[in-house]
Design a protein around this motif. Structure first.
Motif, PDB file in Angstrom:
ATOM      1  N   ALA A 269       5.790  -2.325  14.082  1.00 51.19           N
ATOM      2  CA  ALA A 269       7.042  -2.183  14.848  1.00 51.19           C
ATOM      3  C   ALA A 269       7.360  -0.720  15.104  1.00 51.19           C
ATOM      4  O   ALA A 269       7.747  -0.327  16.226  1.00 51.19           O
ATOM      5  N   VAL A 270       7.155   0.119  14.062  1.00 44.12           N
ATOM      6  CA  VAL A 270       7.427   1.561  14.187  1.00 44.12           C
ATOM      7  C   VAL A 270       6.501   2.183  15.234  1.00 44.12           C
ATOM      8  O   VAL A 270       6.939   2.946  16.110  1.00 44.12           O
ATOM      9  N   ALA A 271       5.208   1.828  15.145  1.00 36.59           N
ATOM     10  CA  ALA A 271       4.218   2.382  16.089  1.00 36.59           C
ATOM     11  C   ALA A 271       4.551   1.959  17.523  1.00 36.59           C
ATOM     12  O   ALA A 271       4.500   2.790  18.460  1.00 36.59           O
ATOM     13  N   ALA A 272       4.939   0.670  17.684  1.00 35.80           N
ATOM     14  CA  ALA A 272       5.272   0.166  19.021  1.00 35.80           C
ATOM     15  C   ALA A 272       6.497   0.888  19.579  1.00 35.80           C
ATOM     16  O   ALA A 272       6.500   1.308  20.756  1.00 35.80           O
ATOM     17  N   ALA A 273       7.535   1.045  18.728  1.00 37.79           N
ATOM     18  CA  ALA A 273       8.770   1.710  19.163  1.00 37.79           C
ATOM     19  C   ALA A 273       8.484   3.162  19.535  1.00 37.79           C
ATOM     20  O   ALA A 273       8.994   3.667  20.555  1.00 37.79           O
ATOM     21  N   ALA A 274       7.655   3.837  18.727  1.00 38.03           N
ATOM     22  CA  ALA A 274       7.329   5.248  18.981  1.00 38.03           C
ATOM     23  C   ALA A 274       6.565   5.390  20.292  1.00 38.03           C
ATOM     24  O   ALA A 274       6.843   6.296  21.103  1.00 38.03           O
ATOM     25  N   LEU A 275       5.615   4.470  20.528  1.00 34.94           N
ATOM     26  CA  LEU A 275       4.822   4.502  21.768  1.00 34.94           C
ATOM     27  C   LEU A 275       5.716   4.273  22.990  1.00 34.94           C
ATOM     28  O   LEU A 275       5.597   4.974  24.004  1.00 34.94           O
ATOM     29  N   LEU A 276       6.608   3.281  22.849  1.00 35.05           N
ATOM     30  CA  LEU A 276       7.535   2.950  23.935  1.00 35.05           C
ATOM     31  C   LEU A 276       8.424   4.145  24.266  1.00 35.05           C
ATOM     32  O   LEU A 276       8.624   4.501  25.441  1.00 35.05           O
ATOM     33  N   ALA A 277       8.954   4.775  23.188  1.00 35.03           N
ATOM     34  CA  ALA A 277       9.816   5.943  23.380  1.00 35.03           C
ATOM     35  C   ALA A 277       9.045   7.081  24.044  1.00 35.03           C
ATOM     36  O   ALA A 277       9.571   7.782  24.925  1.00 35.03           O
ATOM     37  N   ALA A 278       7.750   7.252  23.641  1.00 29.02           N
ATOM     38  CA  ALA A 278       6.916   8.318  24.206  1.00 29.02           C
ATOM     39  C   ALA A 278       6.671   8.084  25.696  1.00 29.02           C
ATOM     40  O   ALA A 278       6.760   9.019  26.516  1.00 29.02           O
ATOM     41  N   VAL A 279       6.369   6.826  26.028  1.00 24.06           N
ATOM     42  CA  VAL A 279       6.108   6.491  27.442  1.00 24.06           C
ATOM     43  C   VAL A 279       7.381   6.691  28.272  1.00 24.06           C
ATOM     44  O   VAL A 279       7.362   7.318  29.356  1.00 24.06           O
ATOM     45  N   CYS A 280       8.493   6.149  27.752  1.00 27.05           N
ATOM     46  CA  CYS A 280       9.772   6.305  28.463  1.00 27.05           C
ATOM     47  C   CYS A 280      10.124   7.785  28.625  1.00 27.05           C
ATOM     48  O   CYS A 280      10.612   8.215  29.687  1.00 27.05           O
ATOM     49  N   GLY A 281       9.901   8.549  27.569  1.00 20.08           N
ATOM     50  CA  GLY A 281      10.185   9.990  27.592  1.00 20.08           C
ATOM     51  C   GLY A 281       9.366  10.692  28.653  1.00 20.08           C
ATOM     52  O   GLY A 281       9.879  11.533  29.403  1.00 20.08           O
ATOM     53  N   ALA A 282       8.075  10.318  28.735  1.00 27.44           N
ATOM     54  CA  ALA A 282       7.175  10.925  29.729  1.00 27.44           C
ATOM     55  C   ALA A 282       7.633  10.598  31.148  1.00 27.44           C
ATOM     56  O   ALA A 282       7.562  11.443  32.049  1.00 27.44           O
ATOM     57  N   LEU A 283       8.091   9.339  31.324  1.00 28.86           N
ATOM     58  CA  LEU A 283       8.569   8.914  32.660  1.00 28.86           C
ATOM     59  C   LEU A 283       9.872   9.639  33.017  1.00 28.86           C
ATOM     60  O   LEU A 283      10.071  10.080  34.154  1.00 28.86           O
ATOM     61  N   LEU A 284      10.750   9.766  31.995  1.00 27.30           N
ATOM     62  CA  LEU A 284      12.063  10.393  32.234  1.00 27.30           C
ATOM     63  C   LEU A 284      11.955  11.906  32.440  1.00 27.30           C
ATOM     64  O   LEU A 284      12.789  12.508  33.109  1.00 27.30           O
ATOM     65  N   LYS A 285      10.934  12.487  31.815  1.00 21.97           N
ATOM     66  CA  LYS A 285      10.776  13.953  31.816  1.00 21.97           C
ATOM     67  C   LYS A 285      10.745  14.513  33.236  1.00 21.97           C
ATOM     68  O   LYS A 285      11.264  15.597  33.501  1.00 21.97           O
TER      69      LYS A 285
ATOM     70  N   SER B 133      12.174  13.256  36.030  1.00 20.41           N
ATOM     71  CA  SER B 133      13.475  13.225  36.724  1.00 20.41           C
ATOM     72  C   SER B 133      14.597  13.878  35.907  1.00 20.41           C
ATOM     73  O   SER B 133      15.386  14.659  36.441  1.00 20.41           O
ATOM     74  N   ASN B 134      14.670  13.541  34.614  1.00 17.47           N
ATOM     75  CA  ASN B 134      15.770  14.050  33.781  1.00 17.47           C
ATOM     76  C   ASN B 134      15.220  14.532  32.423  1.00 17.47           C
ATOM     77  O   ASN B 134      15.017  13.755  31.488  1.00 17.47           O
ATOM     78  N   HIS B 135      14.984  15.821  32.379  1.00 12.56           N
ATOM     79  CA  HIS B 135      14.372  16.416  31.182  1.00 12.56           C
ATOM     80  C   HIS B 135      15.263  16.251  29.948  1.00 12.56           C
ATOM     81  O   HIS B 135      14.777  15.966  28.840  1.00 12.56           O
ATOM     82  N   GLU B 136      16.594  16.418  30.111  1.00 12.50           N
ATOM     83  CA  GLU B 136      17.541  16.367  28.985  1.00 12.50           C
ATOM     84  C   GLU B 136      17.562  14.977  28.352  1.00 12.50           C
ATOM     85  O   GLU B 136      17.571  14.824  27.122  1.00 12.50           O
ATOM     86  N   MET B 137      17.565  13.952  29.253  1.00  9.98           N
ATOM     87  CA  MET B 137      17.611  12.570  28.754  1.00  9.98           C
ATOM     88  C   MET B 137      16.341  12.227  27.959  1.00  9.98           C
ATOM     89  O   MET B 137      16.392  11.512  26.957  1.00  9.98           O
ATOM     90  N   ALA B 138      15.210  12.753  28.456  1.00 11.01           N
ATOM     91  CA  ALA B 138      13.932  12.534  27.756  1.00 11.01           C
ATOM     92  C   ALA B 138      13.978  13.115  26.347  1.00 11.01           C
ATOM     93  O   ALA B 138      13.504  12.520  25.362  1.00 11.01           O
ATOM     94  N   LEU B 139      14.589  14.290  26.243  1.00 15.08           N
ATOM     95  CA  LEU B 139      14.716  14.960  24.941  1.00 15.08           C
ATOM     96  C   LEU B 139      15.596  14.144  23.986  1.00 15.08           C
ATOM     97  O   LEU B 139      15.247  13.945  22.808  1.00 15.08           O
ATOM     98  N   VAL B 140      16.728  13.655  24.551  1.00 12.36           N
ATOM     99  CA  VAL B 140      17.652  12.841  23.738  1.00 12.36           C
ATOM    100  C   VAL B 140      16.958  11.572  23.284  1.00 12.36           C
ATOM    101  O   VAL B 140      17.084  11.149  22.122  1.00 12.36           O
ATOM    102  N   LEU B 141      16.167  10.991  24.184  1.00 12.97           N
ATOM    103  CA  LEU B 141      15.440   9.754  23.851  1.00 12.97           C
ATOM    104  C   LEU B 141      14.444   9.985  22.712  1.00 12.97           C
ATOM    105  O   LEU B 141      14.390   9.218  21.741  1.00 12.97           O
ATOM    106  N   SER B 142      13.686  11.074  22.847  1.00 15.08           N
ATOM    107  CA  SER B 142      12.680  11.353  21.794  1.00 15.08           C
ATOM    108  C   SER B 142      13.370  11.657  20.460  1.00 15.08           C
ATOM    109  O   SER B 142      12.901  11.263  19.377  1.00 15.08           O
TER     110      SER B 142
END
Lengths: 129, 369
Positions: free
Chosen positions: A6-22, A24-33
């Motif tokens: 579960a931890v690995a899946a959540a971390a991967l999901l957050a990483a992918v979302c962060g990369a996508l957000l980076k 358009s919105n760098h600040e939001m990506a940082l908050v997400l990570s």
């Protein structure tokens, strides 16, 4: 086992979302990570409850009650500091990361200060005999 | 009338014969009291006195206690003292684990500091008991010196009463000088240097200064001094006592033979009386010698066993530290092991002097025997 998956899946999901957000919105990506990192660490801390209970039983051993609590505090400082340093580096704030590292060093020294005092007192007592 | 006289004579003879063992026993008690052996128990430290009392061994009745009861009393006294090393070991193992966790998690810039925290923790756990043990070893060395100062005149008196005049004189002079010298060396040089050694080991572990070579050199120097002193003492005492005892034996036998042949009528009886008194004194000498031996063990064995327990703790902690690649911690534990080995050598060498002093008394035979 299911916990780490579960931890690995959540971390991967957050990483992918962060990369996508980076893009358009760098600040939001940082908050997400940061949020993902905090959540993962909290999960790990909750999982490690039994280990911390074990170490707490050691802190009840007389006359060493304070000794291990210092080490546990140091562990907490290092854990929090490491996440902070990682987030600062991710944000490209290297100077801030160095500042956090320096603060960690100071906090560790401050935590170890009672031990240093006790030891110096013991050495002084022994050499006085 | 003649029958009545015969009966009276027979009764008188029976009464006289019945009194003889009582007189022998009273002679033995008298010799024992005059030898000063009764005061030996008072010269012992409280802890050693308790061990001997619990084992049923006193200066006057040393033959009632046996080795088994002595070892049992010793182990009963040790049971309470072994809890502290076990507790310390548990805390040290937890500290090593935590230290490894911190080192793994900490950034590279903080690795040295986390190692420092671990070393501080280990030092705070180990330093007070080791310091206490060092202070205790100084007290034990002093106690052995006090006991020897009280026991050697008694040993010498008994040896001289047995006719070993030359052996007694040599033994007294040698043992008093050497025992005081070795006690002074141990308490005046070794124990203070041991304290410095322990402090240096701690500083070496807590800082980046490597004092290993200095502490190793200090250890070798002190060990060689103690070993040389004890070997010289044992060698000289054994040789001198052996040679003097031979001389005394020749003189004693000549004196006995002269008394038996030169004194008319009662010469033989005089020689036999001399042998009987010599037997009584030999019995007392064996009892006092055995008491001295057990008393010496009771004084120095508890601290040696305690030091051994702490050595085991340090070795196990060092192994655990090496297993988790905490080299600084392992070096500190190794330093503690060296300090404890040195302490053990100092106490053991002074204890060996006390045991040898009592052992030689047990081994020397009476000149009239």
């Amino acid at each position: 086992m299911s916990g780490i998956i579960a931890v690995a899946a959540a971390a991967l999901l957050a990483a992918v979302c962060g990369a996508l957000l980076k893009k358009s919105n760098h600040e939001m990506a940082l908050v997400l990570s940061l949020a993902a990192a905090v959540a993962v660490v909290l999960f790990a801390v909750l999982q490690a409850g039994e280990i911390s209970a074990l170490f707490e039983t050691f802190t009840e051993i007389e006359p060493y009650e304070t000794v291990l609590s210092v080490m546990l505090k140091a562990l907490g400082i290092v854990l929090v500091g490491r996440i902070a340093v990682g987030v600062c580096k991710d944000a490209g704030e290297n100077a801030l990361a160095v500042g956090v590292e320096f603060s960690m060093q100071a906090a560790l020294l401050l935590t170890a200060l009672p031990l240093i005092r006790t030891l110096l007192e013991a050495i002084r007592e022994m050499l006085k005999l | 009338m003649k029958k009545i006289r015969m009966l009276l004579f027979f009764l008188a003879a029976v009464c006289l014969l019945a009194v003889l063992p009582v007189r022998a026993e009273s002679t033995e008690t008298e010799i024992y009291e005059k030898s000063g052996a009764a005061s030996l128990f008072d010269a012992l430290p409280e802890e050693a006195g308790d061990i001997l009392k619990n084992a049923g061994i006193t200066a006057s009745e040393s033959r009632t206690g046996d080795a088994e009861s002595f070892l049992y009393a010793l182990s009963m006294g040790m049971r309470e003292k072994l809890t502290a090393p076990v507790r310390a070991l548990a805390v040290l193992l937890a500290a090593i684990l935590l230290c490894r966790l911190i080192t793994t998690l900490a950034p590279e810039a903080l690795q040295a500091l986390s190692g420092f925290c671990g070393a501080m923790t280990a030092a705070v756990v180990l330093f007070p008991p080791l310091s206490e043990l060092t202070a205790k070893s100084a007290t034990v060395i002093e106690a052995i010196g006090v006991f020897l100062a009280a026991a050697i005149p008694v040993y010498v008196g008994l040896l001289m009463t047995l006719g070993n005049v030359a052996a007694g004189t040599t033994y007294g002079a040698l043992t008093l000088t050497a025992a005081n010298g070795i006690s002074a060396l141990a308490s005046g040089v070794t124990v203070p240097l041991l304290r410095v050694f322990l402090a240096l080991s701690t500083v070496s572990a807590a800082t980046s200064f490597s004092l290993k070579r200095l502490t190793d050199m200090l250890y070798k120097f002190l060990k060689w001094i103690m070993v040389l002193a004890v070997t010289l003492f044992t060698g000289i005492l054994s040789l001198q006592t052996l040679i003097s005892a031979q001389t005394d034996a020749v003189t004693g036998r000549t004196a006995r033979m002269l008394a038996s042949s030169a004194i008319p009528i009662v010469g033989g009886a005089f020689g036999d009386a001399l042998a009987a008194i010599s037997g009584s004194v030999s019995l007392i000498k064996s009892g006092v010698g055995a008491f001295g031996l057990l008393a010496s063990f009771a004084v120095f064995l508890p601290i040696c066993l305690e030091a051994l327990a702490w050595i085991a703790v340090c070795i196990l902690a060092s192994l655990a530290a090496e297993l988790f690649e905490e080299t600084r911690l392992a070096a500190f534990f190794d330093g503690c092991v060296t300090a404890l080995k040195l302490l053990l050598a100092a106490v053991f060498s002074v204890g060996a002097v006390a045991v040898i002093c009592a052992g030689v008394v047990l081994c020397v035979r009476g000149a009239y025997a």
